[in-house]
Motif scaffolding. Structure first.
Motif, PDB file in Angstrom:
ATOM      1  N   ASP A 149       0.832  -1.204   0.000  1.00  0.00           N
ATOM      2  CA  ASP A 149       0.000   0.000   0.000  1.00  0.00           C
ATOM      3  C   ASP A 149       0.870   1.259   0.000  1.00  0.00           C
ATOM      4  O   ASP A 149       2.109   1.183  -0.058  1.00  0.00           O
ATOM      5  CB  ASP A 149      -1.014  -0.017   1.152  1.00  0.00           C
ATOM      6  N   ALA A 150       0.233   2.423   0.063  1.00  0.00           N
ATOM      7  CA  ALA A 150       0.948   3.689  -0.074  1.00  0.00           C
ATOM      8  C   ALA A 150       1.958   3.937   1.044  1.00  0.00           C
ATOM      9  O   ALA A 150       2.901   4.713   0.879  1.00  0.00           O
ATOM     10  CB  ALA A 150      -0.053   4.842  -0.143  1.00  0.00           C
ATOM     11  N   ASP A 151       1.787   3.275   2.176  1.00  0.00           N
ATOM     12  CA  ASP A 151       2.759   3.385   3.272  1.00  0.00           C
ATOM     13  C   ASP A 151       3.888   2.379   3.148  1.00  0.00           C
ATOM     14  O   ASP A 151       4.785   2.334   3.998  1.00  0.00           O
ATOM     15  CB  ASP A 151       2.068   3.188   4.625  1.00  0.00           C
ATOM     16  N   GLY A 152       3.827   1.561   2.114  1.00  0.00           N
ATOM     17  CA  GLY A 152       4.849   0.533   1.953  1.00  0.00           C
ATOM     18  C   GLY A 152       4.600  -0.696   2.794  1.00  0.00           C
ATOM     19  O   GLY A 152       5.506  -1.506   3.010  1.00  0.00           O
ATOM     20  N   ASP A 153       3.361  -0.854   3.284  1.00  0.00           N
ATOM     21  CA  ASP A 153       3.002  -2.000   4.114  1.00  0.00           C
ATOM     22  C   ASP A 153       2.302  -3.070   3.276  1.00  0.00           C
ATOM     23  O   ASP A 153       1.877  -2.821   2.143  1.00  0.00           O
ATOM     24  CB  ASP A 153       2.073  -1.571   5.252  1.00  0.00           C
ATOM     25  N   THR A 171      -3.943  -5.024   2.920  1.00  0.00           N
ATOM     26  CA  THR A 171      -4.854  -5.563   3.932  1.00  0.00           C
ATOM     27  C   THR A 171      -5.586  -6.797   3.422  1.00  0.00           C
ATOM     28  O   THR A 171      -6.132  -7.568   4.205  1.00  0.00           O
ATOM     29  CB  THR A 171      -5.902  -4.513   4.349  1.00  0.00           C
ATOM     30  N   ASN A 221      12.609  -0.476  -0.001  1.00  0.00           N
ATOM     31  CA  ASN A 221      12.486   0.932  -0.366  1.00  0.00           C
ATOM     32  C   ASN A 221      13.772   1.411  -1.024  1.00  0.00           C
ATOM     33  O   ASN A 221      14.766   1.673  -0.349  1.00  0.00           O
ATOM     34  CB  ASN A 221      12.196   1.774   0.878  1.00  0.00           C
ATOM     35  N   ASN A 263      -4.327   3.065  -1.445  1.00  0.00           N
ATOM     36  CA  ASN A 263      -4.065   4.021  -0.373  1.00  0.00           C
ATOM     37  C   ASN A 263      -3.836   3.292   0.944  1.00  0.00           C
ATOM     38  O   ASN A 263      -4.294   2.168   1.144  1.00  0.00           O
ATOM     39  CB  ASN A 263      -5.222   5.013  -0.243  1.00  0.00           C
ATOM     40  N   ALA A 264      -3.115   3.939   1.838  1.00  0.00           N
ATOM     41  CA  ALA A 264      -2.689   3.311   3.085  1.00  0.00           C
ATOM     42  C   ALA A 264      -3.873   2.705   3.837  1.00  0.00           C
ATOM     43  O   ALA A 264      -4.874   3.377   4.085  1.00  0.00           O
ATOM     44  CB  ALA A 264      -1.976   4.328   3.972  1.00  0.00           C
ATOM     45  N   GLY A 265      -3.756   1.426   4.165  1.00  0.00           N
ATOM     46  CA  GLY A 265      -4.798   0.751   4.933  1.00  0.00           C
ATOM     47  C   GLY A 265      -6.068   0.478   4.164  1.00  0.00           C
ATOM     48  O   GLY A 265      -7.067   0.045   4.743  1.00  0.00           O
ATOM     49  N   THR A 291       6.384   4.275  -2.027  1.00  0.00           N
ATOM     50  CA  THR A 291       7.178   4.227  -0.802  1.00  0.00           C
ATOM     51  C   THR A 291       8.056   2.989  -0.761  1.00  0.00           C
ATOM     52  O   THR A 291       9.207   3.044  -0.310  1.00  0.00           O
ATOM     53  CB  THR A 291       6.256   4.238   0.427  1.00  0.00           C
TER      54      THR A 291
END
Length: 331
Positions: free
Chosen positions: A105-109, A112, A126, A153-155, A187
């Motif tokens: 996702d956008a946070d690099g995680d 979900t 990264n 997007n994040a999450g 990210t």
């Protein structure tokens, strides 16, 4: 059981192939009963019913794995087809399809909605932590024709009737485009880990490249995970191997080519086990391209970036290559 059902059962029994019964005495008894023209005694009827139950059980055992084998056969054929289609497109157009799904996702995680199986061969990297690495990836993707990455997007998580496989698409999901052509990078990328990339000099060239998968119970020795996808990625070498999803926008970006790729196929794996299943109703389940971006030469202590990305393999969402899928189909 009424009289008609009994007659039907006896008729079925007389046509049955009793060769699957291993017990010689029981098989002989059954064959004797099959040849009997008059009605059966109550005891004989019980024997007949027992024999039919044995035959039914044998049939269930013979066919219990047919569904799994059919899934694997279909997946192996699909992976080979999409691999061939992408390479043909690349040969004709001199570029890859220009829009792919980033698998973080956008946070690099982690996504979900990824499947547990997807975490057994991927981790996060990264390249922006090292300026030269980030610049090399941007140049390489542009040269390869990959201009945009679809990033959730994040999450972000599909809700209601949103299909996970469409969630990377801006019109139907909670996603955005990262414009590689404008010099932007996500990210982080999903990559196949390699524990040969941990030396000080290698870290200075490529940053902290992961030496373990998201699922830390998976053993990573040398680059055994990478090597299973391409024999050229040898066990004592450090490679940057980026994973990108061939989503709906990837296929759509080829529409006006003479070698357009009609669709982005879906991978399904029904195992009844949440650790291994891939369910397109709740998981991301596109096929995934593994691209080699470069190699750190351990002998020369130097990073050798490619001019363009090199497609090593197309794999299923749970990380199986074509050979593995075909092998599963034969089991």
């Amino acid at each position: 059981m009424n009289i008609q059902e009994m007659k039907a059962t006896i008729s079925k029994f007389r046509r049955a192939d009793l060769s699957v019964i291993k017990d010689e005495k029981l098989r002989a008894k059954g064959q004797k009963l099959q040849g009997k023209e008059k009605g059966f005694t109550l005891l004989e009827l019980l024997v007949v019913i027992t024999l039919i139950a044995i035959l039914a059980t044998g049939a269930l055992i013979a066919y219990e794995d047919v569904g799994a084998s059919a899934e694997a056969a279909s997946a192996g054929n699909t992976a080979a087809t999409i691999d061939r289609a992408i390479r043909t497109y690349r040969a004709v157009e001199n570029v890859y399809p220009n829009q792919w799904d980033n698998l973080l996702d956008a946070d690099g995680d982690r996504l979900t909605f990824d499947s547990s199986a997807m975490t057994t061969y991927l981790a996060a990297w990264n390249p922006s932590t090292v300026t030269s690495a980030g610049s090399a990836i941007i140049d390489m993707m542009e040269e390869s024709g990959i201009e945009e990455l679809q990033v959730v997007n994040a999450g972000g998580e599909p809700t209601g009737d949103q299909a996970p496989n469409r969630f990377h698409n801006e019109s139907s999901g909670d996603a955005a485009e990262v414009e590689i052509e404008d010099g932007d990078l996500p990210t982080a990328f999903a990559v196949v880990p390699n524990d040969n990339c941990q030396g000080t000099n290698a870290a200075a060239a490529i940053g902290t490249y992961p030496n373990a998968a998201f699922d830390t119970t998976v053993q990573v020795s040398g680059n055994n995970l990478q090597n299973q996808y391409g024999d050229a990625l040898e066990g004592d070498e450090c490679h940057v191997l980026i994973a990108l999803g061939f989503g709906g926008d990837a296929a759509a970006s080829t529409t006006f080519s003479n070698v357009a790729i009609a669709q982005s196929p879906t991978y399904v794996r029904n195992t009844g086990d949440e650790d291994t299943e891939v369910n397109p109703e709740i998981h991301y389940s596109r096929y995934i391209g593994l691209f080699q971006a470069g190699e750190y030469n351990l002998d020369d202590d130097a990073m050798e970036w490619n001019d363009t990305l090199r497609l090593i393999a197309i794999v299923s969402t749970d990380g199986k290559n074509i050979d593995q899928l075909v092998s599963e189909a034969q089991q």
